[in-house]
Design an enzyme around this catalytic site. Structure first.
Site, PDB file in Angstrom:
ATOM      1  N   HIS A  86      -8.552   4.161   3.282  1.00 10.79           N
ATOM      2  CA  HIS A  86      -8.747   4.926   4.513  1.00 10.79           C
ATOM      3  C   HIS A  86     -10.207   5.086   4.924  1.00 10.79           C
ATOM      4  O   HIS A  86     -10.495   5.475   6.040  1.00 10.79           O
ATOM      5  CB  HIS A  86      -8.152   6.323   4.362  1.00 10.79           C
ATOM      6  CG  HIS A  86      -6.665   6.351   4.425  1.00 10.79           C
ATOM      7  ND1 HIS A  86      -5.879   5.591   3.600  1.00 10.79           N
ATOM      8  CD2 HIS A  86      -5.818   7.036   5.236  1.00 10.79           C
ATOM      9  CE1 HIS A  86      -4.604   5.823   3.879  1.00 10.79           C
ATOM     10  NE2 HIS A  86      -4.544   6.694   4.870  1.00 10.79           N
ATOM     11  N   ASP A 127       0.858  -1.189   0.000  1.00 12.90           N
ATOM     12  CA  ASP A 127       0.000   0.000   0.000  1.00 12.90           C
ATOM     13  C   ASP A 127       0.893   1.237   0.000  1.00 12.90           C
ATOM     14  O   ASP A 127       2.064   1.170   0.378  1.00 12.90           O
ATOM     15  CB  ASP A 127      -0.916   0.009   1.237  1.00 12.90           C
ATOM     16  CG  ASP A 127      -1.843   1.230   1.253  1.00 12.90           C
ATOM     17  OD1 ASP A 127      -2.301   1.653   0.177  1.00 12.90           O
ATOM     18  OD2 ASP A 127      -2.089   1.782   2.340  1.00 12.90           O
ATOM     19  N   SER A 128       0.305   2.356  -0.387  1.00 12.94           N
ATOM     20  CA  SER A 128       1.061   3.604  -0.324  1.00 12.94           C
ATOM     21  C   SER A 128       1.408   3.945   1.131  1.00 12.94           C
ATOM     22  O   SER A 128       2.368   4.659   1.381  1.00 12.94           O
ATOM     23  CB  SER A 128       0.227   4.732  -0.930  1.00 12.94           C
ATOM     24  OG  SER A 128      -1.023   4.801  -0.266  1.00 12.94           O
ATOM     25  N   CYS A 163      -4.248  -1.100  -2.271  1.00 10.09           N
ATOM     26  CA  CYS A 163      -4.315   0.354  -2.439  1.00 10.09           C
ATOM     27  C   CYS A 163      -5.113   0.586  -3.712  1.00 10.09           C
ATOM     28  O   CYS A 163      -4.735   0.094  -4.782  1.00 10.09           O
ATOM     29  CB  CYS A 163      -2.902   0.914  -2.594  1.00 10.09           C
ATOM     30  SG  CYS A 163      -2.839   2.660  -2.996  1.00 10.09           S
ATOM     31  N   GLU A 182      -5.210  10.478   8.454  1.00  7.11           N
ATOM     32  CA  GLU A 182      -3.799  10.341   8.831  1.00  7.11           C
ATOM     33  C   GLU A 182      -3.412  11.287   9.966  1.00  7.11           C
ATOM     34  O   GLU A 182      -2.492  11.010  10.722  1.00  7.11           O
ATOM     35  CB  GLU A 182      -2.907  10.583   7.615  1.00  7.11           C
ATOM     36  CG  GLU A 182      -3.207   9.570   6.545  1.00  7.11           C
ATOM     37  CD  GLU A 182      -1.998   8.973   5.883  1.00  7.11           C
ATOM     38  OE1 GLU A 182      -0.953   9.622   5.897  1.00  7.11           O
ATOM     39  OE2 GLU A 182      -2.127   7.855   5.345  1.00  7.11           O
ATOM     40  N   CYS A 230     -11.347   3.492  -1.213  1.00  8.16           N
ATOM     41  CA  CYS A 230     -10.063   3.985  -0.712  1.00  8.16           C
ATOM     42  C   CYS A 230      -9.830   3.298   0.624  1.00  8.16           C
ATOM     43  O   CYS A 230     -10.751   3.175   1.439  1.00  8.16           O
ATOM     44  CB  CYS A 230     -10.114   5.501  -0.538  1.00  8.16           C
ATOM     45  SG  CYS A 230      -8.652   6.160   0.284  1.00  8.16           S
TER      46      CYS A 230
HETATM   47  N1  DGL Z   1      -4.153   3.804  -0.257  1.00 13.17           N
HETATM   48  C1  DGL Z   1      -4.777   4.852  -1.011  1.00 13.17           C
HETATM   49  C2  DGL Z   1      -6.015   4.309  -1.728  1.00 13.17           C
HETATM   50  O1  DGL Z   1      -6.591   3.300  -1.360  1.00 13.17           O
HETATM   51  C3  DGL Z   1      -5.149   6.033  -0.147  1.00 13.17           C
HETATM   52  C4  DGL Z   1      -3.952   6.818   0.329  1.00 13.17           C
HETATM   53  C5  DGL Z   1      -3.170   7.471  -0.786  1.00 13.17           C
HETATM   54  O2  DGL Z   1      -3.712   8.367  -1.451  1.00 13.17           O
HETATM   55  O3  DGL Z   1      -2.020   7.087  -0.957  1.00 13.17           O
HETATM   56  O4  DGL Z   1      -6.446   4.891  -2.691  1.00 13.17           O
END
Ligand code: DGL
Length: 268
Positions: free
Chosen positions: A190, A8-9, A71, A156, A188
């Site tokens: 989050h 993931d990012s 992600c 975050e 997403c």
């Molecule tokens: N993990 C990203 C997503 O699911 C969200 C966080 C980011 O923008 O890096 O789109």
């Protein structure tokens, strides 16, 4: 023997890992969060592709033959090119899967009025990936995607319960719901944390959060692919890696994972 890699990012993918481990507890996992370069959601397709490739190669080097892009942004902006160009050229025996198709399939199953909403990052929305995958399954379904760029930074910053978060969530949800959708995909990583607040503004709408869906689909995938399944190490272990501060990752990551974690910092 091989481990399952989760990329993931940043932290959000930990909420997906949590559900995967609940459904498939016997395997060994490596999680990599590219926190030093997150969020990916406002970045260009080229950069998201390059960063995602680096993350995947790290997981391959560390013994993974199967990687899940937990992600949405990486799945929608990088996965197709990775599957069609990068893997066949460099890693023909390795697999990378994403989170868009599982979410799309579930939404198609759930909708009755054939109107599906998606809340996601700017990059995911502008890729049109959810719409493409949903309409591949059923052309007559209408898909309404709304970018909610302020939500990732709020989560975050640990402000997901604040008054400003509530106001923003309400606005985004009203925006997507005015299309008379009956199903809303939280596209997403989050947004799962915001689910109860989102539900307050979207009564009567089916909310799909990805963790459980992805875990169920991965289990089914392994059942269909015995050649991959039988190579997986069954040591019930999880290693966490971050590209930025370990302390921050452990603190915030524990919220997404639901229990205490301890990571190592790596350079990609
Ligand atoms: N993990 C990203 C997503 O699911 C969200 C966080 C980011 O923008 O890096 O789109």
């Amino acid at each position: 023997m091989s481990r399952i890699g989760i990329f993931d990012s940043g932290f959000g993918g930990l909420s997906i890992l949590k559900e995967i481990v609940r459904v498939l507890p016997e395997y060994s996992y490596i999680y990599l969060g590219d926190t030093a370069r997150a969020p990916y959601g406002n970045r260009s397709q080229e950069i998201i592709y390059e960063f995602t490739k680096e993350g995947i190669e790290f997981l391959f080097r560390n013994g993974c033959d199967l990687v899940i892009l937990a992600c949405n942004t990486a799945s929608s902006e990088a996965l197709r090119k990775i599957q069609q160009e990068f893997l066949p050229k460099k890693y023909p025996y390795k697999k990378v899967l994403g989170v868009i198709i599982p979410g799309a399939e579930e939404a198609v199953l759930k909708t009755k009025n054939k109107k599906i909403g998606v809340l996601a990052t700017e990059a995911t929305v502008s890729s049109g990936a959810f719409k493409r995958e949903i309409q591949k399954l059923n052309k007559s379904i209408k898909v309404f995607e709304v970018a909610a760029p302020m939500l990732v930074p709020l989560v975050e910053a640990g402000e997901d319960k604040s008054e400003s978060a509530k106001i923003l969530i309400r606005q985004y949800v009203i925006d997507v719901c005015r299309h008379s959708i009956d199903t809303l995909v939280l596209g997403c990583t989050h947004y799962g944390i915001l689910e109860s607040e989102i539900k307050k503004t979207s009564k009567g709408i089916t909310i799909l959060s990805e963790g459980k869906i992805v875990a169920k689909k991965l289990k089914e995938y392994l059942e269909r692919h015995d050649e991959i399944k039988k190579k997986l190490t069954k040591k019930k272990s999880i290693q966490f890696y971050t590209t930025d501060s370990k302390d921050k990752f452990d603190r915030l990551g524990s919220r997404f994972f639901g229990e205490k974690i301890s990571s190592k910092k790596v350079d990609l």
